[in-house]
Design an enzyme around this catalytic site. Sequence first.
Site, PDB file in Angstrom:
ATOM      1  N   SER A 273      -0.883   6.719 -13.664  1.00 27.19           N
ATOM      2  CA  SER A 273      -0.145   5.456 -13.563  1.00 27.19           C
ATOM      3  C   SER A 273      -0.542   4.569 -14.731  1.00 27.19           C
ATOM      4  O   SER A 273      -1.731   4.302 -14.922  1.00 27.19           O
ATOM      5  CB  SER A 273      -0.506   4.718 -12.271  1.00 27.19           C
ATOM      6  OG  SER A 273      -0.047   5.401 -11.159  1.00 27.19           O
TER       7      SER A 273
ATOM      8  N   ARG B  36      -7.972  -1.056  -7.873  1.00 31.35           N
ATOM      9  CA  ARG B  36      -8.211  -0.537  -9.235  1.00 31.35           C
ATOM     10  C   ARG B  36      -9.201  -1.417 -10.010  1.00 31.35           C
ATOM     11  O   ARG B  36      -9.039  -1.657 -11.205  1.00 31.35           O
ATOM     12  CB  ARG B  36      -6.886  -0.455 -10.018  1.00 31.35           C
ATOM     13  CG  ARG B  36      -5.909   0.576  -9.517  1.00 31.35           C
ATOM     14  CD  ARG B  36      -6.452   1.994  -9.672  1.00 31.35           C
ATOM     15  NE  ARG B  36      -5.438   3.003  -9.371  1.00 31.35           N
ATOM     16  CZ  ARG B  36      -5.141   3.438  -8.148  1.00 31.35           C
ATOM     17  NH1 ARG B  36      -5.767   2.966  -7.094  1.00 31.35           N
ATOM     18  NH2 ARG B  36      -4.217   4.374  -7.981  1.00 31.35           N
TER      19      ARG B  36
ATOM     20  N   GLU C 229      -2.923  -0.586 -16.485  1.00 31.06           N
ATOM     21  CA  GLU C 229      -4.111  -0.174 -15.728  1.00 31.06           C
ATOM     22  C   GLU C 229      -4.979   0.724 -16.598  1.00 31.06           C
ATOM     23  O   GLU C 229      -6.206   0.747 -16.485  1.00 31.06           O
ATOM     24  CB  GLU C 229      -3.634   0.549 -14.465  1.00 31.06           C
ATOM     25  CG  GLU C 229      -4.688   0.815 -13.434  1.00 31.06           C
ATOM     26  CD  GLU C 229      -5.279   2.187 -13.587  1.00 31.06           C
ATOM     27  OE1 GLU C 229      -6.494   2.319 -13.476  1.00 31.06           O
ATOM     28  OE2 GLU C 229      -4.515   3.144 -13.850  1.00 31.06           O
TER      29      GLU C 229
HETATM   30  N1  EPU Z   1       9.421   4.641  -7.257  1.00 33.22           N
HETATM   31  C1  EPU Z   1      10.700   4.668  -7.760  1.00 33.22           C
HETATM   32  N2  EPU Z   1      10.881   5.202  -9.005  1.00 33.22           N
HETATM   33  C2  EPU Z   1       9.863   5.695  -9.741  1.00 33.22           C
HETATM   34  C3  EPU Z   1       8.566   5.654  -9.225  1.00 33.22           C
HETATM   35  C4  EPU Z   1       8.360   5.118  -7.963  1.00 33.22           C
HETATM   36  O1  EPU Z   1      11.653   4.225  -7.123  1.00 33.22           O
HETATM   37  O2  EPU Z   1      10.126   6.148 -10.849  1.00 33.22           O
HETATM   38  C5  EPU Z   1       9.203   4.115  -5.899  1.00 33.22           C
HETATM   39  C6  EPU Z   1       8.873   5.251  -4.913  1.00 33.22           C
HETATM   40  O3  EPU Z   1      10.025   5.833  -4.382  1.00 33.22           O
HETATM   41  C7  EPU Z   1       8.051   4.553  -3.876  1.00 33.22           C
HETATM   42  C8  EPU Z   1       7.333   3.471  -4.661  1.00 33.22           C
HETATM   43  O4  EPU Z   1       8.061   3.289  -5.869  1.00 33.22           O
HETATM   44  O5  EPU Z   1       8.867   3.925  -2.928  1.00 33.22           O
HETATM   45  C9  EPU Z   1       5.878   3.816  -4.973  1.00 33.22           C
HETATM   46  O6  EPU Z   1       5.817   5.040  -5.717  1.00 33.22           O
HETATM   47  P1  EPU Z   1       4.666   6.137  -5.472  1.00 33.22           P
HETATM   48  O7  EPU Z   1       4.542   6.400  -4.020  1.00 33.22           O
HETATM   49  O8  EPU Z   1       4.930   7.286  -6.362  1.00 33.22           O
HETATM   50  O9  EPU Z   1       3.304   5.425  -5.858  1.00 33.22           O
HETATM   51  P2  EPU Z   1       2.941   4.333  -6.960  1.00 33.22           P
HETATM   52  O10 EPU Z   1       2.782   3.020  -6.263  1.00 33.22           O
HETATM   53  O11 EPU Z   1       3.892   4.397  -8.079  1.00 33.22           O
HETATM   54  C10 EPU Z   1       0.344   4.535  -6.635  1.00 33.22           C
HETATM   55  C11 EPU Z   1      -0.850   4.784  -7.495  1.00 33.22           C
HETATM   56  C12 EPU Z   1      -0.973   6.261  -7.831  1.00 33.22           C
HETATM   57  C13 EPU Z   1      -1.079   7.033  -6.521  1.00 33.22           C
HETATM   58  C14 EPU Z   1       0.166   6.737  -5.674  1.00 33.22           C
HETATM   59  C15 EPU Z   1       0.129   7.378  -4.311  1.00 33.22           C
HETATM   60  C16 EPU Z   1      -1.210   2.755  -8.790  1.00 33.22           C
HETATM   61  C17 EPU Z   1      -1.165   2.114 -10.138  1.00 33.22           C
HETATM   62  N3  EPU Z   1      -0.762   4.010  -8.720  1.00 33.22           N
HETATM   63  O12 EPU Z   1       1.489   4.851  -7.429  1.00 33.22           O
HETATM   64  O13 EPU Z   1      -2.183   6.428  -8.557  1.00 33.22           O
HETATM   65  O14 EPU Z   1      -1.178   8.413  -6.754  1.00 33.22           O
HETATM   66  O15 EPU Z   1       0.274   5.303  -5.452  1.00 33.22           O
HETATM   67  O16 EPU Z   1      -0.748   6.709  -3.481  1.00 33.22           O
HETATM   68  O17 EPU Z   1      -1.682   2.137  -7.839  1.00 33.22           O
HETATM   69  C18 EPU Z   1      -3.031   6.464 -10.775  1.00 33.22           C
HETATM   70  O18 EPU Z   1      -3.649   5.446 -10.498  1.00 33.22           O
HETATM   71  O19 EPU Z   1      -3.129   7.006 -11.930  1.00 33.22           O
HETATM   72  C19 EPU Z   1      -2.146   7.057  -9.789  1.00 33.22           C
HETATM   73  C20 EPU Z   1      -1.380   8.114 -10.048  1.00 33.22           C
END
Ligand code: EPU
Length: 336
Positions: free
Chosen positions: A222, A154, A318
């Site tokens: 995010s 990012r 972010e």
């Molecule tokens: N999780 C929870 N509770 C929640 C949210 C997430 O337990 O409320 C857990 C999920 O179960 C999972 C882990 O946290 O095990 C990661 O969650 P998720 O796969 O939804 O992805 P993220 O790390 O929260 C990142 C990016 C997203 C992107 C997703 C998928 C960042 C800041 N965000 O989110 O990007 O779509 O991975 O690759 O890196 C964005 O940048 O705006 C964005 C949406």
Amino acid sequence: MAHALQPLHTFALNNQCQNFVEITHLEQLKTQSFESPFCLLGEGSNTIFLNNYAGTVIKMATKGIKVNERESDYLIGIAAGENWHQLVSYLLDENIPGLENLALIPGTVGAAPVQNIGAYGVELAKFVESIEYFDIASKAIVSLNNTQCEFAYRDSIFKHALKNKAVITQVHLALPKKWQPILSYGPLQQITAITPQAVFEQVIHTRNSKLPNPYTLPNAGSFFKNPIITNERLSKLLKIFPELPHYEYGKNHHKVAAGWLIDKAGLKGYRVAGIEVHQEQALVLVNHGESEGDDLIAMIKHIQQTVFSRYSIMLEHEVRLFDQTSEYHINTESVQ
Ligand code: EPU
């Protein structure tokens, strides 16, 4: 002339800017004043105006997609104002796959390299051949190759050395003819017949199930970065929180899931005025309306403090925040 900011950024706070300019032709940049303060904008899906903005908002709205076939890949030249998802969709229709994991990311093509957009195991940086920008000081168009863009998670040079100095005008992506699906992310492993279209549809389905549509329920995706911590910190945390999701980041670090930290700290559904921690994905803040910049600041501080007191991790937002005159960072360091 004062101009409403609400329709210009997807978090949709009800503020105004002093001037608004839309760039539809590159020649306009040569005569445009870049007197401070100014703010460059695409579709405003990663920028929030906390207050009335006492400067000029410059929206990049240039259009055009050019496809050049080379021996082993396609070189795609895209004007900054093109919509990112429409590009992904158009290329798939033209049988040029590669970007399908990045489907449905809101925003413009010109904004994509600034924060090196990423999702489902793929980051934009993987495909960038070069980025052209208008250099505000010299009024010349400059081209940077992939390495010169200093891409990281990012992050890019456009948030640092070139901040307020460059207007991205063209993005050049190289998409290999030999398609290599990236299916590392859990839900993509459920696909039975693996085609670019199937990955595209599964990504859209996954996003729609967790992430609110910014055009129907205002949000900025995010809100915080997934924090990067040392392997030592991670092993200590895992002793207390064995289920903490974590991913390797280089040799000595891991990225941990900020959404999980916020969720397990009991913050889903937490509200300040009309701003709420999203029920489906705790990393997203949604704006139900009737909210102000101060409400958002209170929300950010509450989340940072709650997460810090539980895990000793300071979350970094972010999303880019702007106050009356400049970019604004909230880092509740006093609690560290
Ligand atoms: N999780 C929870 N509770 C929640 C949210 C997430 O337990 O409320 C857990 C999920 O179960 C999972 C882990 O946290 O095990 C990661 O969650 P998720 O796969 O939804 O992805 P993220 O790390 O929260 C990142 C990016 C997203 C992107 C997703 C998928 C960042 C800041 N965000 O989110 O990007 O779509 O991975 O690759 O890196 C964005 O940048 O705006 C964005 C949406």
